[in-house]
Design a protein around this motif. Structure first.
Motif, PDB file in Angstrom:
ATOM      1  N   GLN A  15     -49.218  -2.993   0.955  1.00 18.67           N
ATOM      2  CA  GLN A  15     -48.249  -3.003   0.146  1.00 18.67           C
ATOM      3  C   GLN A  15     -47.116  -3.941   0.296  1.00 18.67           C
ATOM      4  OE1 GLN A  15     -47.846   1.530   0.027  1.00 18.67           O
ATOM      5  NE2 GLN A  15     -48.779   1.552  -1.984  1.00 18.67           N
ATOM      6  N   ILE A  16     -46.345  -3.931  -0.588  1.00 23.40           N
ATOM      7  CA  ILE A  16     -45.087  -5.023  -0.326  1.00 23.40           C
ATOM      8  C   ILE A  16     -43.996  -4.704  -1.152  1.00 23.40           C
ATOM      9  CG2 ILE A  16     -46.690  -7.194   0.108  1.00 23.40           C
ATOM     10  CD1 ILE A  16     -45.956  -8.062  -2.854  1.00 23.40           C
ATOM     11  N   ALA A  17     -42.893  -5.152  -0.397  1.00 20.97           N
ATOM     12  CA  ALA A  17     -41.550  -4.891  -1.222  1.00 20.97           C
ATOM     13  C   ALA A  17     -40.561  -5.792  -0.478  1.00 20.97           C
ATOM     14  CB  ALA A  17     -41.056  -3.547  -1.210  1.00 20.97           C
ATOM     15  N   GLY A  18     -39.417  -6.281  -0.998  1.00 17.17           N
ATOM     16  CA  GLY A  18     -38.631  -6.914  -0.363  1.00 17.17           C
ATOM     17  C   GLY A  18     -37.752  -6.181   0.426  1.00 17.17           C
ATOM     18  N   VAL A  19     -37.373  -6.457   1.761  1.00 12.47           N
ATOM     19  CA  VAL A  19     -36.822  -5.699   2.709  1.00 12.47           C
ATOM     20  C   VAL A  19     -35.270  -6.585   2.862  1.00 12.47           C
ATOM     21  CG1 VAL A  19     -36.561  -5.155   4.971  1.00 12.47           C
ATOM     22  CG2 VAL A  19     -38.616  -5.513   3.807  1.00 12.47           C
ATOM     23  N   PRO A  20     -34.130  -5.854   2.580  1.00 11.42           N
ATOM     24  CA  PRO A  20     -33.956  -4.209   3.225  1.00 11.42           C
ATOM     25  C   PRO A  20     -33.821  -3.248   1.841  1.00 11.42           C
ATOM     26  CG  PRO A  20     -31.941  -5.024   3.344  1.00 11.42           C
ATOM     27  CD  PRO A  20     -32.838  -6.313   3.009  1.00 11.42           C
ATOM     28  N   ALA A  21     -33.746  -3.967   0.775  1.00  7.92           N
ATOM     29  CA  ALA A  21     -33.424  -3.193  -0.772  1.00  7.92           C
ATOM     30  C   ALA A  21     -34.717  -2.780  -1.324  1.00  7.92           C
ATOM     31  CB  ALA A  21     -32.472  -3.932  -1.549  1.00  7.92           C
ATOM     32  N   ARG A  22     -35.794  -2.973  -1.150  1.00  6.79           N
ATOM     33  CA  ARG A  22     -37.217  -2.700  -1.570  1.00  6.79           C
ATOM     34  C   ARG A  22     -37.083  -2.917  -3.083  1.00  6.79           C
ATOM     35  NH1 ARG A  22     -39.845   3.226  -0.397  1.00  6.79           N
ATOM     36  NH2 ARG A  22     -42.241   2.244  -0.587  1.00  6.79           N
ATOM     37  N   HIS A  23     -36.530  -4.273  -3.466  1.00  7.20           N
ATOM     38  CA  HIS A  23     -36.793  -4.875  -4.525  1.00  7.20           C
ATOM     39  C   HIS A  23     -38.048  -5.803  -4.724  1.00  7.20           C
ATOM     40  CE1 HIS A  23     -33.161  -2.995  -5.979  1.00  7.20           C
ATOM     41  NE2 HIS A  23     -32.247  -3.620  -5.561  1.00  7.20           N
TER      42      HIS A  23
END
Length: 260
Positions: free
Chosen positions: A206-214
């Motif tokens: 799984q993926i998401a931007g770090v740190p805001a989880r956008h």
């Protein structure tokens, strides 16, 4: 290029849940995942999947009382009967949705918990669940989750998760490697991918931007580079897009259109 699955619990929040399947398909997704299906009839979810031409690639087994703050019960001593009942329900949904993977959440433990007893409970429950899943043609996944987002979560590191999989020693148990959580806890993601993917014990990413989880094209991670590493390593699975869109799902899909 890896296959991407939209996480319908986080993405497409501008639509009612049952309408998110069609919305994801319209944007080119061929797979979806979500947290929990149990508020909806399995046949209704299956119809939405068929109507949109989508594959269900992952969902979670019941986590205990999620609304009251529980985040899984697999590692909690004394909750074994509840865990087994919930996992049986998850397997029934997995059959209806033709979903090959079930994520089992470990649970929250306090600082004074007997961690050896918690570990033994966790491994015993996972051993039982893996046997049930194997008989049904499914795979159980466990996911390290960072302690900033989920304080007290029992499973937080990749090495900890892989040690559990080695202890249980069932081919129907694997690790769900969320690169967002892994970056927050450990970092060094390329090395982690190169270490763990060849073992065959990573069943989902799984993926998401770090740190805001956008969106994954925001924040500190170079996802195009990591996707190239996954291609080099011949990762055969799905990548779940478990992020919260910053300003509408479709407005933030430029990262995916760019890859295509």
């Amino acid at each position: 290029m890896p296959r991407f699955a939209a996480n319908l619990s986080m993405m497409y929040a501008e639509f009612d849940f049952l309408d998110r399947f069609a919305a994801a398909a319209q944007d080119g997704f061929t797979g979806v995942e979500f947290l929990f299906p149990y508020a909806f009839a399995a046949d209704e979810l299956a119809a939405r999947l068929r109507g949109a031409g989508l594959s269900q690639v992952l969902f979670n087994a019941p986590p205990g009382n999620f609304e009251a703050g529980e985040r899984g019960i697999a590692a909690l001593p004394g909750r074994e009967a509840e865990f087994r009942s919930g996992f049986a329900q998850a397997l029934a949904y997995a059959e209806a949705l033709q979903c090959p993977r079930l994520h089992v959440m470990a649970g929250l433990v306090g600082p004074d918990a007997d961690r050896a007893r918690v570990q033994d409970t966790y491994c015993a429950n996972l051993s039982w669940a893996a046997a049930q899943a194997r008989a049904a043609g499914r795979t159980v996944l466990i996911e390290p989750i960072n302690g900033r987002d989920m304080p007290g979560y029992f499973l937080q590191r990749q090495d900890q998760a892989h040690a559990v999989v080695e202890t249980v020693a069932d081919a129907a148990l694997a690790v769900q490697m969320d690169l967002y959580h892994c970056q927050i806890v450990e970092g060094d993601l390329e090395s982690k991918l190169r270490r763990y993917l060849p073992t065959g014990r990573v069943g989902h990413i799984q993926i998401a931007g770090v740190p805001a989880r956008h969106e994954p094209d925001t924040g500190e991670l170079n996802y195009p580079h990591l996707f190239a590493v996954l291609d080099e390593l011949d990762y055969p699975g799905w990548i779940g897009c478990e992020y919260r869109p910053a300003a509408g799902t479709r407005a933030g899909l430029g990262w995916l259109r760019g890859l295509r």
